[in-house]
Design an enzyme around this catalytic site. Structure first.
Site, PDB file in Angstrom:
ATOM      1  CG  ASP A   1      -1.743   1.246   1.384  1.00 58.53           C
ATOM      2  OD1 ASP A   1      -1.684   2.103   0.473  1.00 58.53           O
ATOM      3  OD2 ASP A   1      -2.458   1.367   2.386  1.00 58.53           O
TER       4      ASP A   1
ATOM      5  CE  LYS B   1      -1.696   6.872  -3.460  1.00 63.49           C
ATOM      6  NZ  LYS B   1      -2.195   5.964  -2.418  1.00 63.49           N
TER       7      LYS B   1
ATOM      8  CD  GLU C   1      -4.887   3.408  -2.540  1.00 63.32           C
ATOM      9  OE1 GLU C   1      -5.701   4.253  -2.116  1.00 63.32           O
ATOM     10  OE2 GLU C   1      -3.734   3.698  -2.887  1.00 63.32           O
TER      11      GLU C   1
ATOM     12  CG  ASP D   1      -9.457   4.247   0.413  1.00 67.03           C
ATOM     13  OD1 ASP D   1      -8.911   4.935   1.298  1.00 67.03           O
ATOM     14  OD2 ASP D   1      -8.817   3.499  -0.338  1.00 67.03           O
TER      15      ASP D   1
END
Lengths: 624, 181
Positions: A25, A86, A185, A207
């Site tokens: 992850d 990210k 994800e 999420d």
């Protein structure tokens, strides 16, 4: 009702051999690596027992630092300490500016349009930062598991667009990892939950991570996770809450926009601390360092914070509503809601999700770890360690893909939420008499105007014969693979002239850049490029041999004539001979030869499995 | 020639007809995906990977076509007629066209109304009635295939396309309203 069981042709790994595989992850704020041991997924800690690796890389005087130590130095050495890569990965520099986020870095403009950040170790791209994090995690796993990783599954936000996915894959390549699959994800989270509960029905995964928000609506049926719709915002997360709170503090404390990097970094940290404190307290005290060295003291209460972040949560809820509409479902049809991501700990987020879905969201798995756990389960299956697993993930593309047409409009070719892999073709024609070339501009997004969509790539189809306007027939095909990555090809049908692009978008790194970065990183390591290639080729060949042997022993006699069998055996023997040698080129040639020789056999096996799948279905109908 | 290159109905083991059971179709879809999914071939050779990708793509395309009545009708008509169209772009049924215009105007008016969602919902209800009706007529006109009235079928497909367009506009408007509220 009893279903006939059919053996899967691809699941032919030798059963005794366990391959080391891991799920990663790669988060905005923190990253994790997990693997399956004794049938259960678990995240792997570092030497000091910490599971979360802060996604922070520091280019220090004394060398590279990744994780906790880097994070601790962020305030004292802000320009050389890169966090939240990210948020930048796969984006152009203009876009990064447009994010509206105060990023305390010095961006360098380069000719490749990839934003680079000036550090004491040179100008660094977000892909390289992510690669360092991946490398640190892989090392952790290799130490813990005592061997090289065969491959990894890396998770990405479902709402990541094409360039962001491509850049993530580039980072893995740079880190020397084999990517078995990029996994969305929320889908990973659903896997981690679903396997524990075996609950067939409709599930929503909410999420909210450090920097990205995803909502996915899935249907779970007998181990098959089918994504019905996905939506979100790839620039919405806990960081944005910190930022709003930091701006509130700046206003309260009278700190101006001109404050330097140290002050801003410190503020972001204070804001984050206060946010976390407000999770289980009604008030959080603030003590803020001012530019003149004095301190400002204040308090933030829960209500004020809730008011600050409500607009952000509203954006997330609107995305939920849209995803449900795309899935053709009403909110009452959702069986449960799974919360994922650290930012779902914020009480206001939970309350509003509960209100919207009309049920208490599930939080029994650690929202920080659940994605990595799901990725580990998928990696284990993909590596061939679970030949009897019936787990299967069916995913979709998050954003529509299209082409620019006359007038700056976008013609949608593949609509969002189409299951992948997918191939779609559409015909276009010429605008002017005698036109012999056509410029194709590939776009991603939901808006009608080119200017409002993300530009992925441009290419030209040249050299078809001149015809009157409207006579040429140019067939453009979009293909999206199982990782969600796009290829586009164009053929003029009457003349057969064609062109093709792998969408390596203008915001990504070129293959050449990656190759040279790899070379650079290897000059510092003991292994050289050739040795590495030979090693990789051997693993690949070994895998092919194993798979083919298993297939032959299963159905070789039934599907092959004696002559066909002889030819395959011969090619196989040749490959095994080369496998013992040291020459990469001849090993590769033997692989290609075997691949060609076996083509018809592979086809036959797949056809047969399709037939038996449908035949099994008919039998079942008779029974019911 | 690979079996998965056969027509969508045969790939799913179904007769070439308009009527089908969506639950059964979805079961067949799962079963086919379970057979050819690229994940099952992650450690296989390049050729197998390629085949599984092609086959999965084909299965997805077939499913998307078969599960949607409009796409299914179009596809079936192409199969039955060998792909010849009649060159007519739009319906000439004035009464139908007028009603479509009225529905679009009602959508535009809903945007300004005190309760826009209620306005959109009314238009939607009318659209889904029309859609249901047209699909019923399509089923009748496409069966039996031996007695196909091509012109009538094409006209129904054109009308259904109109309704679909208007439904998409309703979707877009609702999405826009979501952003505001």
């Amino acid at each position: 009702m009893a279903l006939l069981q059919i053996a899967e042709p691809g699941r032919s790994a030798a059963p005794h051999q366990h391959r080391l595989a891991a799920g990663i992850d790669l988060g905005t704020t923190n990253s994790l690596i997990a693997t399956v041991r004794s049938g259960r997924p678990e995240t792997l800690p570092d030497g000091e027992g910490r599971h979360l690796l802060p996604s922070v890389v520091r280019y220090a005087e004394e060398g590279l630092v990744v994780g906790h130590a880097a994070k601790a130095a962020a305030a004292e050495d802000p320009l050389n300490t890169l966090a939240s890569a990210k948020r930048l990965i796969g984006r152009g520099i203009e876009e990064v500016r447009g994010l509206g986020t105060r990023l305390p870095y010095e961006f360098v403009r380069t000719d490749t349009a990839v934003p680079r950040i000036r550090t004491r170790a040179g100008d660094i791209s977000p892909v390289e930062v992510s690669a360092e994090i991946l490398r640190a995690l892989a090392q952790r796993a290799e130490v813990a598991l005592g061997g090289d990783l065969t491959g990894v599954v890396i998770t990405v936000p479902a709402y990541f667009d094409e360039p962001q996915r491509q850049a993530t894959k580039d980072a893995a390549r740079l880190a020397g990892l084999k990517v078995l699959r990029l996994l969305n994800e929320p889908t990973a989270a659903a896997v981690a939950y679903g396997l524990d509960r075996e609950a067939d029905g409709i599930h929503a995964v909410f999420d909210l991570g450090g920097g990205t928000f995803d909502i996915s609506i899935l249907r779970l049926r007998r181990g098959v996770f089918e994504v019905l719709a996905t939506g979100g915002d790839s620039a919405l997360g806990g960081d944005d809450m910190d930022l709003l709170l930091a701006e509130w503090i700046m206003f309260q404390a009278g700190i101006g926009d001109e404050a330097d990097h140290h002050i801003l970094r410190g503020l972001m940290r204070d804001a984050c601390d206060a946010k976390e404190r407000l999770t289980d307290q009604d008030r959080a005290p603030l003590r803020i360092a001012l530019p003149d060295g004095r301190h400002w003291a204040g308090v933030i209460d829960r209500n004020t914070f809730d008011d600050l972040i409500d607009p952000l949560i509203s954006r997330a809820i609107a995305a939920c509503r849209r995803a449900l509409r795309d899935a053709g479902l009403k909110v009452e049809e959702v069986k449960d809601v799974v919360m994922v991501g650290g930012a779902t700990r914020v009480p206001r987020v939970r309350a509003r999700v509960e209100h919207f879905f009309g049920m208490t969201p599930l939080v029994d798995l650690d929202p920080d770890r659940v994605v990595a756990l799901g990725a580990a389960l998928q990696a284990d299956v993909l590596a061939g360690n679970k030949p009897d697993s019936d787990m299967l993930l069916l995913d979709v593309i998050p954003l529509s893909l299209g082409l620019e047409t006359m007038g700056g409009l976008v013609e949608r070719i593949v609509p969002r939420n189409t299951p992948i892999p997918v191939a779609r073709a559409q015909e276009f024609t010429t605008f002017k008499d005698g036109q012999t070339a056509m410029a194709l501009h590939i776009l991603q997004g939901e808006r009608d105007l080119v200017a409002h969509c993300r530009s992925l790539a441009r290419f030209e189809l040249r050299g078809f014969p001149p015809m009157v306007a409207g006579a040429a027939r140019i067939r453009v095909t979009f293909e999206v693979d199982a990782d969600g990555l796009l290829n586009v090809s164009a053929v003029e049908q009457t003349s057969g002239v064609q062109a093709r692009v792998e969408v390596k978008p203008s915001h990504g790194l070129t293959d050449g850049e990656i190759e040279s970065m790899l070379r650079e990183s290897l000059t510092h390591s003991s292994e050289d490029m050739e040795a590495r290639r030979l090693r990789e080729q051997r693993v690949e060949a070994q895998r092919t041999v194993e798979a083919l042997r298993a297939a032959l022993s299963k159905d070789g006699d039934a599907l092959l004539s004696a002559e066909e069998r002889r030819r395959i055996d011969q090619a196989l023997a040749e490959l095994e001979l080369r496998l013992a040698g040291e020459d990469e080129a001849s090993l590769k040639a033997a692989m290609e030869n075997l691949d060609r020789t076996c083509g018809f056999y592979v086809e036959r096996r797949m056809n047969r499995s399709i037939q038996s799948a449908m035949a099994g279905h008919k039998v079942e109908e008779f029974q019911s | 020639m690979l079996d998965f290159h056969q027509n969508h109905f045969r790939l799913f083991g179904l007769p070439e007809q308009f009527a089908l059971d969506l639950d059964d179709l979805s079961e067949r879809y799962l079963r086919l995906r379970q057979t050819v999914h690229p994940d099952l071939y992650a450690t296989a050779g390049e050729r197998e990977k390629r085949f599984s990708l092609q086959a999965s793509t084909q299965v997805n395309e077939a499913y998307q076509t078969l599960k949607d009545p409009l796409a299914r009708a179009r596809y079936l008509l192409t199969l039955l007629t060998g792909g010849q169209g009649d060159g007519q772009e739009t319906t000439k049924d004035m009464a139908f066209l007028l009603e479509q215009m009225e529905l679009r105007e009602a959508l535009a008016a809903a945007r300004e109304a005190p309760d826009p969602f209620a306005g959109v919902a009314r238009v939607r209800n009318r659209l889904s009635d029309q859609s249901r009706q047209l699909i019923g007529q399509l089923a009748a006109s496409l069966e039996p295939a031996s007695d196909l009235d091509q012109a009538a079928t094409r006209e129904l497909i054109r009308k259904l396309q109109f309704v679909r367009k208007c439904e998409e506009e309703a979707d877009a408007l609702e999405a826009e309203l979501d952003e505001v509220f």
